[in-house]
Design an enzyme around this catalytic site. Structure first.
Site, short mmCIF file in Angstrom:
data_model
loop_
_atom_site.label_atom_id
_atom_site.label_comp_id
_atom_site.label_asym_id
_atom_site.label_seq_id
_atom_site.Cartn_x
_atom_site.Cartn_y
_atom_site.Cartn_z
N SER A 1 -10.69 -0.81 3.15
CA SER A 1 -10.04 -0.58 4.35
C SER A 1 -9.49 0.69 4.84
CB SER A 1 -8.84 -1.57 4.12
OG SER A 1 -8.90 -2.86 3.87
N ARG B 1 0.86 -1.12 0.03
CA ARG B 1 -0.05 -0.12 0.11
C ARG B 1 0.68 1.40 0.06
NH1 ARG B 1 -2.93 -3.76 -0.61
NH2 ARG B 1 -5.26 -3.95 0.00
N GLU C 1 -4.94 3.76 5.95
CA GLU C 1 -4.67 3.53 4.62
C GLU C 1 -5.32 4.77 3.76
OE1 GLU C 1 -5.76 -0.18 2.37
OE2 GLU C 1 -6.58 1.35 0.99
P1 FAD Z 1 -8.78 8.74 -5.00
O1 FAD Z 1 -9.44 8.40 -3.80
O2 FAD Z 1 -9.39 9.80 -6.01
O3 FAD Z 1 -7.40 9.40 -4.60
C1 FAD Z 1 -6.48 8.56 -3.78
C2 FAD Z 1 -5.28 9.42 -3.66
O4 FAD Z 1 -4.38 9.40 -4.85
C3 FAD Z 1 -5.36 10.91 -3.49
O5 FAD Z 1 -4.34 11.46 -2.45
C4 FAD Z 1 -5.31 11.45 -4.67
O6 FAD Z 1 -5.14 13.04 -4.45
C5 FAD Z 1 -4.37 10.82 -5.51
N1 FAD Z 1 -4.62 10.55 -6.80
C6 FAD Z 1 -5.53 10.06 -7.50
N2 FAD Z 1 -5.31 10.13 -8.73
C7 FAD Z 1 -4.24 10.53 -9.08
C8 FAD Z 1 -3.55 10.94 -10.27
N3 FAD Z 1 -3.86 10.55 -11.33
N4 FAD Z 1 -2.31 11.47 -10.16
C9 FAD Z 1 -1.58 11.84 -8.82
N5 FAD Z 1 -2.30 11.59 -7.78
C10 FAD Z 1 -3.67 10.88 -7.76
N6 FAD Z 1 -7.78 -0.64 -2.33
C11 FAD Z 1 -6.71 -1.75 -2.43
O7 FAD Z 1 -5.64 -1.38 -2.54
N7 FAD Z 1 -7.48 -3.10 -2.57
C12 FAD Z 1 -8.67 -3.14 -2.54
O8 FAD Z 1 -8.99 -4.37 -2.25
C13 FAD Z 1 -9.51 -2.09 -2.33
N8 FAD Z 1 -10.91 -2.30 -1.91
C14 FAD Z 1 -11.70 -1.27 -1.91
C15 FAD Z 1 -13.09 -1.51 -1.72
C16 FAD Z 1 -13.97 -0.53 -1.56
C17 FAD Z 1 -15.42 -0.58 -1.50
C18 FAD Z 1 -13.68 0.94 -1.52
C19 FAD Z 1 -14.38 1.97 -1.65
C20 FAD Z 1 -12.15 1.08 -1.84
C21 FAD Z 1 -11.36 -0.08 -1.91
N9 FAD Z 1 -9.73 0.21 -2.09
C22 FAD Z 1 -8.92 -0.72 -2.24
C23 FAD Z 1 -9.20 1.52 -2.06
C24 FAD Z 1 -9.41 2.53 -3.58
O9 FAD Z 1 -10.14 1.83 -4.23
C25 FAD Z 1 -8.11 2.53 -4.28
O10 FAD Z 1 -7.15 3.01 -3.29
C26 FAD Z 1 -8.15 3.10 -5.48
O11 FAD Z 1 -6.99 2.82 -6.18
C27 FAD Z 1 -8.19 4.54 -5.21
O12 FAD Z 1 -8.53 5.22 -6.51
P2 FAD Z 1 -9.15 6.55 -6.76
O13 FAD Z 1 -9.15 6.85 -8.31
O14 FAD Z 1 -10.66 6.48 -6.19
O15 FAD Z 1 -8.51 7.47 -5.98
N1 EPU Z 2 -10.56 -10.57 9.79
C1 EPU Z 2 -11.28 -10.66 11.42
N2 EPU Z 2 -12.15 -9.59 11.46
C2 EPU Z 2 -12.71 -8.93 10.40
C3 EPU Z 2 -11.86 -8.76 9.00
C4 EPU Z 2 -10.99 -9.73 9.09
O1 EPU Z 2 -11.08 -11.24 12.22
O2 EPU Z 2 -13.58 -8.42 10.71
C5 EPU Z 2 -9.31 -11.32 10.05
C6 EPU Z 2 -9.79 -12.87 9.39
O3 EPU Z 2 -8.79 -13.85 10.21
C7 EPU Z 2 -9.56 -12.90 7.93
C8 EPU Z 2 -8.26 -11.82 8.29
O4 EPU Z 2 -8.79 -10.76 8.85
O5 EPU Z 2 -9.36 -13.98 7.55
C9 EPU Z 2 -8.17 -11.17 6.58
O6 EPU Z 2 -9.30 -10.51 6.13
P1 EPU Z 2 -9.73 -10.37 4.73
O7 EPU Z 2 -9.43 -11.60 3.86
O8 EPU Z 2 -11.01 -9.69 4.43
O9 EPU Z 2 -8.70 -9.30 4.42
P2 EPU Z 2 -7.99 -7.94 5.08
O10 EPU Z 2 -6.71 -8.31 5.57
O11 EPU Z 2 -9.03 -7.54 6.07
C10 EPU Z 2 -6.96 -6.93 2.83
C11 EPU Z 2 -6.92 -5.80 2.05
C12 EPU Z 2 -8.06 -5.59 1.19
C13 EPU Z 2 -8.39 -6.71 0.20
C14 EPU Z 2 -8.28 -8.00 1.17
C15 EPU Z 2 -8.20 -9.06 0.14
C16 EPU Z 2 -5.50 -4.18 3.53
C17 EPU Z 2 -5.48 -3.17 4.40
N3 EPU Z 2 -6.65 -4.62 3.17
O12 EPU Z 2 -8.18 -6.91 3.76
O13 EPU Z 2 -8.02 -4.23 0.61
O14 EPU Z 2 -9.31 -6.60 -0.41
O15 EPU Z 2 -7.34 -8.08 1.94
O16 EPU Z 2 -7.04 -9.18 -0.25
O17 EPU Z 2 -4.56 -4.76 3.13
C18 EPU Z 2 -8.30 -1.96 0.80
O18 EPU Z 2 -7.07 -1.67 0.78
O19 EPU Z 2 -9.30 -0.86 0.79
C19 EPU Z 2 -8.95 -3.28 0.85
C20 EPU Z 2 -10.33 -3.54 0.76
#
Ligand code: FAD
Ligand code: EPU
Length: 441
Positions: free
Chosen positions: A338, A264, A434
């Protein structure tokens, strides 16, 4: 009189190999042969009358150009490599609306960010090209506006109104740079939707990216925090990116090493924070990429299939089902995924946690450090499903803070601070957000 014509149109100059992809009555990309195996590309923007007439003639074939089909055009382009494809890509799919930048005032960001908290941006502009970005940055400098780049707004928490300029990334375009039958290099505009790009890639048979389906946001933000899910991170299929410097307007290419990717993390969140606007990202994908199914949840989803029957598309669909079952849909409930990172501890710090909490959920990393599941820590601390006013901790995923409607950025941030404090007291571990915390300085 303007012709009624469907775009894009493709033309080849008679007696030469020069090609044109005409994207609209005023926009064309010229592919000029360079040596025997490369293209030099130029963007043409017919802003003045003579160039507009020239482009109309090109369309009418009056300039000795013959129409070519899209298939023929793609074959011809793919027969050579593209040399410096970048300068022009910003105009791919550019609309007439981008001819003049439209600065708006007092724009509500609630609908442009997935947390859905109210925040007014004093000045807002949608950009569709590198030139637009430079123009917007120049205006910001002249007016002393602090600049915030907005993609899909899915990883930000607005703490207050934004007193400067929000620059919304709208650069579009997906272009194959090379394809050797297995390995495909593709350049994607920063303003494309990440999930749509994943769908497109998997549809084309370009694999390696399927585990990252359904992550909200834009392509341009994907390297910012090296997005990751289900065993894959964007760095695994990242080739290079191009970014415009916020102060100088310089266009620079960052290769894999230069991005300093981590969990991240990237240079754009650290040393080069707020310095660059990412405009295009190049990816490398493979038709024969290995399937990534280390996650037990993916295997359970696909257990009805024999291994030889599993295609990359199945893995993508499995990931999408898992995500839908765990994570709240921002369209229905405000959130930014997250809220915290999973903490990474060295051996000593980890042993200290383990001695008091032998059941702590953790993963041993290759470098000998330990990643703890922050969701587990927060759940054990008793926060899962807790509601406080208009915000709370999601009932199925303790790492996700939610806005039930009407919560302010401050309210959500106070909840986050209280969780950080409580987890620190109970486990001796300090959680780091994050989500990007946005405050006008
Ligand atoms: P924004 O929120 O618009 O911007 C994020 C940051 O980047 C800000 O500081 C912004 O200024 C900067 N930025 C954006 N675009 C640019 C650009 N073109 N140039 C320079 N700076 C820029 N993330 C994960 O890694 N894994 C996941 O599984 C994951 N699951 C998610 C699930 C949900 C339901 C949600 C809501 C979010 C999740 N995220 C996850 C977080 C998010 O989706 C990612 O970080 C995504 O890449 C953000 O993209 P955005 O365009 O919305 O960025
Ligand atoms: N867990 C709990 N309670 C909860 C949630 C998780 O006990 O409420 C424990 C469980 O043991 C579970 C483990 O945590 O098995 C891992 O949970 P999960 O698989 O849901 O993944 P995570 O570590 O919570 C991360 C990323 C997600 C990504 C998933 C799948 C981060 C901060 N988050 O979540 O990314 O989608 O793995 O790879 O690394 C994001 O970055 O926004 C995001 C959603």
């Amino acid at each position: 009189m303007q012709m009624m014509m469907e775009y894009p149109q493709y033309r080849m100059l008679e007696g030469s190999e020069t090609l044109y992809a005409i994207e609209g009555p005023r926009h064309a990309i010229e592919f000029q042969p360079l040596g025997s195996n490369q293209w030099m590309m130029h963007a043409h923007f017919a802003s003045d009358y003579p160039r507009f007439v020239w482009m109309q003639e090109l369309l009418l074939k009056a300039a000795q150009a013959r129409a070519v089909s899209k298939e023929e055009f793609v074959d011809l382009v793919n027969a050579r490599e593209v040399h410096e494809p970048l300068a022009c890509l910003g105009r791919f799919n550019a609309s007439e609306a981008h001819e003049a930048l439209r600065f708006e005032t007092n724009v509500e960001l609630q609908a442009l960010t997935t947390f859905g908290v109210s925040s007014i941006s004093r000045h807002h502009v949608l950009v569709g090209s590198d030139e637009d970005i430079r123009e917007a940055l120049k205006a910001a400098k002249q007016n002393d506006w602090e600049v915030l780049i907005v993609g899909g707004g899915s990883n930000v928490l607005m703490h207050s109104d934004w007193e400067g300029l929000t620059l919304q990334q709208g650069i579009k375009g997906i272009q194959v740079l090379s394809d050797d039958g297995n390995r495909v290099e593709v350049l994607v505009g920063a303003g494309e939707s990440w999930h749509d790009w994943v769908l497109h890639a998997v549809e084309q048979g370009w694999n390696g990216i399927e585990n990252l389906a359904l992550i909200p946001g834009s392509v341009g933000a994907s390297p910012m925090q090296n997005i990751g899910a289900y065993g894959v991170e964007v760095k695994d299929c990242f080739l290079w990116l191009e970014a415009v410097h916020q102060q100088t307007g310089e266009l620079r290419r960052f290769d894999h090493n230069a991005c300093e990717f981590g969990y991240r993390e990237s240079i754009f969140k650290q040393r080069e924070k707020d310095e660059w606007v990412i405009v295009r990202v190049a990816f490398v994908l493979e038709r024969n990429a290995p399937l990534r199914m280390e996650y037990g949840a993916i295997q359970s989803e696909l257990k009805h299939l024999q291994h030889h029957e599993i295609a990359h598309k199945n893995v993508m669909e499995a990931v999408m089902r898992i995500r839908r079952s765990k994570l709240p849909d921002p369209a229905l409930m405000g959130n930014a995924g997250s809220f915290f990172k999973n903490p990474i501890l060295d051996e000593r710090a980890f042993e200290a946690v383990l001695s008091n909490h032998p059941e702590v959920v953790h993963y041993t990393l290759e470098d000998g450090t330990f990643k703890l599941a922050a969701g587990w820590l927060i759940e054990q601390a008793g926060w899962k499903g807790q509601r406080r006013g208009n915000c709370g901790v999601h009932e199925r995923q303790a790492l996700v803070l939610v806005n039930y409607g009407g919560a302010s950025g401050q309210e959500i941030w106070q909840l986050a601070l209280d969780i950080i404090e409580d987890v620190k007291v109970k486990f001796g571990v300090e959680l780091q957000p994050e989500v990007n915390q946005i405050r006008t300085s």
